[in-house]
Design a protein around this motif. Structure first.
Motif, PDB file in Angstrom:
ATOM      1  N   SER A 127     -10.952  -2.365  -1.773  1.00 22.37           N
ATOM      2  CA  SER A 127      -9.568  -2.523  -1.884  1.00 22.37           C
ATOM      3  C   SER A 127      -9.370  -3.566  -0.716  1.00 22.37           C
ATOM      4  CB  SER A 127      -8.898  -1.353  -1.732  1.00 22.37           C
ATOM      5  OG  SER A 127      -9.077  -0.577  -0.486  1.00 22.37           O
ATOM      6  N   LEU A 128      -8.118  -4.214  -0.890  1.00 22.26           N
ATOM      7  CA  LEU A 128      -7.349  -4.939   0.132  1.00 22.26           C
ATOM      8  C   LEU A 128      -6.192  -4.431   0.114  1.00 22.26           C
ATOM      9  CD1 LEU A 128      -8.579  -8.255  -1.590  1.00 22.26           C
ATOM     10  CD2 LEU A 128      -9.823  -7.313   0.125  1.00 22.26           C
ATOM     11  N   THR A 129      -5.727  -4.421   1.657  1.00 23.31           N
ATOM     12  CA  THR A 129      -4.447  -3.957   2.007  1.00 23.31           C
ATOM     13  C   THR A 129      -3.882  -5.229   2.765  1.00 23.31           C
ATOM     14  OG1 THR A 129      -5.122  -1.762   2.368  1.00 23.31           O
ATOM     15  CG2 THR A 129      -2.887  -2.667   3.300  1.00 23.31           C
ATOM     16  N   PHE A 130      -2.556  -5.538   2.158  1.00 22.51           N
ATOM     17  CA  PHE A 130      -1.865  -6.619   2.655  1.00 22.51           C
ATOM     18  C   PHE A 130      -0.626  -6.251   3.401  1.00 22.51           C
ATOM     19  CE2 PHE A 130      -4.147  -8.739  -0.671  1.00 22.51           C
ATOM     20  CZ  PHE A 130      -4.718  -9.747   0.155  1.00 22.51           C
ATOM     21  N   GLU A 131       0.021  -6.775   4.410  1.00 22.84           N
ATOM     22  CA  GLU A 131       1.155  -6.399   5.105  1.00 22.84           C
ATOM     23  C   GLU A 131       2.226  -7.527   5.022  1.00 22.84           C
ATOM     24  OE1 GLU A 131       2.023  -3.953   8.924  1.00 22.84           O
ATOM     25  OE2 GLU A 131       1.757  -6.124   9.478  1.00 22.84           O
ATOM     26  N   ALA A 132       3.251  -7.375   4.441  1.00 23.40           N
ATOM     27  CA  ALA A 132       4.420  -8.300   4.314  1.00 23.40           C
ATOM     28  C   ALA A 132       5.552  -8.057   4.585  1.00 23.40           C
ATOM     29  CB  ALA A 132       4.589  -8.867   2.539  1.00 23.40           C
ATOM     30  N   PRO A 133       6.596  -8.741   4.767  1.00 17.06           N
ATOM     31  CA  PRO A 133       7.982  -8.476   5.408  1.00 17.06           C
ATOM     32  C   PRO A 133       8.586  -7.189   4.595  1.00 17.06           C
ATOM     33  CG  PRO A 133       7.995 -10.827   5.197  1.00 17.06           C
ATOM     34  CD  PRO A 133       6.749 -10.325   4.371  1.00 17.06           C
ATOM     35  N   ALA A 134       9.327  -6.241   5.167  1.00 12.39           N
ATOM     36  CA  ALA A 134       9.936  -5.197   4.533  1.00 12.39           C
ATOM     37  C   ALA A 134      10.929  -5.592   3.613  1.00 12.39           C
ATOM     38  CB  ALA A 134      10.676  -4.290   5.620  1.00 12.39           C
ATOM     39  N   ALA A 167       2.810   1.748   1.534  1.00 15.15           N
ATOM     40  CA  ALA A 167       3.106   2.356   2.527  1.00 15.15           C
ATOM     41  C   ALA A 167       4.177   1.458   3.426  1.00 15.15           C
ATOM     42  CB  ALA A 167       2.150   2.431   4.010  1.00 15.15           C
ATOM     43  N   ARG A 168       4.927   1.993   4.557  1.00 16.37           N
ATOM     44  CA  ARG A 168       5.760   1.016   5.053  1.00 16.37           C
ATOM     45  C   ARG A 168       5.582   1.263   6.596  1.00 16.37           C
ATOM     46  NH1 ARG A 168      10.996  -1.022   4.179  1.00 16.37           N
ATOM     47  NH2 ARG A 168      10.948  -0.008   2.065  1.00 16.37           N
ATOM     48  N   SER A 169       5.186   0.308   7.277  1.00 11.10           N
ATOM     49  CA  SER A 169       5.209   0.250   8.966  1.00 11.10           C
ATOM     50  C   SER A 169       6.378  -0.271   9.410  1.00 11.10           C
ATOM     51  CB  SER A 169       3.777  -0.573   9.182  1.00 11.10           C
ATOM     52  OG  SER A 169       4.120  -1.931   8.995  1.00 11.10           O
ATOM     53  N   ALA A 170       6.308  -0.299  10.945  1.00 11.82           N
ATOM     54  CA  ALA A 170       7.352  -0.923  11.670  1.00 11.82           C
ATOM     55  C   ALA A 170       7.321  -2.483  11.612  1.00 11.82           C
ATOM     56  CB  ALA A 170       7.102  -0.630  13.165  1.00 11.82           C
ATOM     57  N   ALA A 171       6.155  -3.099  11.040  1.00 15.21           N
ATOM     58  CA  ALA A 171       6.146  -4.447  10.810  1.00 15.21           C
ATOM     59  C   ALA A 171       6.551  -4.903   9.382  1.00 15.21           C
ATOM     60  CB  ALA A 171       4.755  -5.050  11.076  1.00 15.21           C
ATOM     61  N   GLY A 172       6.444  -3.977   8.233  1.00 20.30           N
ATOM     62  CA  GLY A 172       6.612  -4.410   7.059  1.00 20.30           C
ATOM     63  C   GLY A 172       6.181  -3.444   6.082  1.00 20.30           C
ATOM     64  N   LEU A 173       6.024  -3.914   4.957  1.00 23.51           N
ATOM     65  CA  LEU A 173       5.446  -2.933   3.729  1.00 23.51           C
ATOM     66  C   LEU A 173       3.931  -3.507   3.621  1.00 23.51           C
ATOM     67  CD1 LEU A 173       8.176  -3.256   1.131  1.00 23.51           C
ATOM     68  CD2 LEU A 173       7.523  -1.193   2.303  1.00 23.51           C
ATOM     69  N   HIS A 174       3.024  -2.499   3.149  1.00 18.27           N
ATOM     70  CA  HIS A 174       1.627  -2.620   2.921  1.00 18.27           C
ATOM     71  C   HIS A 174       1.706  -2.431   1.504  1.00 18.27           C
ATOM     72  CE1 HIS A 174       0.132  -1.057   6.974  1.00 18.27           C
ATOM     73  NE2 HIS A 174       1.070  -1.921   7.197  1.00 18.27           N
ATOM     74  N   TYR A 175       0.858  -3.489   0.903  1.00 14.82           N
ATOM     75  CA  TYR A 175       0.528  -3.471  -0.669  1.00 14.82           C
ATOM     76  C   TYR A 175      -0.950  -3.332  -0.741  1.00 14.82           C
ATOM     77  CZ  TYR A 175       5.240  -5.205  -0.804  1.00 14.82           C
ATOM     78  OH  TYR A 175       6.694  -5.510  -0.707  1.00 14.82           O
ATOM     79  N   GLU A 176      -1.615  -2.961  -1.894  1.00 15.12           N
ATOM     80  CA  GLU A 176      -2.960  -2.951  -2.069  1.00 15.12           C
ATOM     81  C   GLU A 176      -3.330  -3.414  -3.296  1.00 15.12           C
ATOM     82  OE1 GLU A 176      -5.739   0.826  -0.847  1.00 15.12           O
ATOM     83  OE2 GLU A 176      -4.625   1.311  -2.716  1.00 15.12           O
ATOM     84  N   ALA A 177      -4.507  -4.111  -3.269  1.00 14.45           N
ATOM     85  CA  ALA A 177      -5.179  -4.332  -4.590  1.00 14.45           C
ATOM     86  C   ALA A 177      -6.354  -3.677  -4.609  1.00 14.45           C
ATOM     87  CB  ALA A 177      -5.298  -5.811  -4.722  1.00 14.45           C
ATOM     88  N   VAL A 178      -6.736  -3.127  -5.972  1.00 15.24           N
ATOM     89  CA  VAL A 178      -8.042  -2.603  -5.930  1.00 15.24           C
ATOM     90  C   VAL A 178      -9.014  -2.943  -6.883  1.00 15.24           C
ATOM     91  CG1 VAL A 178      -9.088  -0.166  -6.394  1.00 15.24           C
ATOM     92  CG2 VAL A 178      -6.920  -0.224  -5.180  1.00 15.24           C
ATOM     93  N   PHE A 179     -10.153  -3.366  -6.377  1.00 16.50           N
ATOM     94  CA  PHE A 179     -11.282  -3.775  -7.405  1.00 16.50           C
ATOM     95  C   PHE A 179     -12.339  -2.796  -7.861  1.00 16.50           C
ATOM     96  CE2 PHE A 179      -9.096  -7.126  -4.854  1.00 16.50           C
ATOM     97  CZ  PHE A 179      -9.026  -8.145  -5.818  1.00 16.50           C
ATOM     98  N   GLY A 180     -12.756  -2.854  -9.017  1.00 16.65           N
ATOM     99  CA  GLY A 180     -13.829  -1.677  -9.069  1.00 16.65           C
ATOM    100  C   GLY A 180     -14.199  -1.576 -10.302  1.00 16.65           C
TER     101      GLY A 180
END
Length: 98
Positions: free
Chosen positions: A51-58, A85-98
């Motif tokens: 899986s990959l986790t990206f952080e982008a603006p909220a 998920a939400r963090s102080a820096a923004g939103l986390h988005y996940e992509a799953v491969f499998g």
């Protein structure tokens, strides 16, 4: 890079780097790859899930769907991203491969 060629090893060196997330033809957002993680259940049929986790603006908060991502070291890729998920820096988005 074709989707069939996606591997954990191809993304691990890019952790910490910036991607451009394109929700549509007029908007682009910075998205940092913050994690590339092996799947919990090992390989199935010779394929290593990951899986990959990206952080982008909220804002704007994006719904789960396929988005175009660009990176200088890759061809443009279309990934199904899910907000996880939400963090102080923004939103986390996940992509799953499998």
């Amino acid at each position: 890079m074709a989707e069939a060629g996606f591997t954990l090893a191809s993304f691990e060196p890019l952790v910490g780097s910036r991607f451009t997330l394109r929700p549509d033809d007029t908007l682009e957002l910075p998205a940092q790859l913050i994690e590339a993680r092996a799947g919990r259940y090992g390989t199935e049929g010779g394929v290593q899930p990951f899986s990959l986790t990206f952080e982008a603006p909220a804002e704007p908060a994006l719904p789960q769907r396929i988005y175009r991502l660009e990176h200088p070291q890759l061809d443009a890729i279309d990934l199904f991203l899910v907000p996880v998920a939400r963090s102080a820096a923004g939103l986390h988005y996940e992509a799953v491969f499998g």
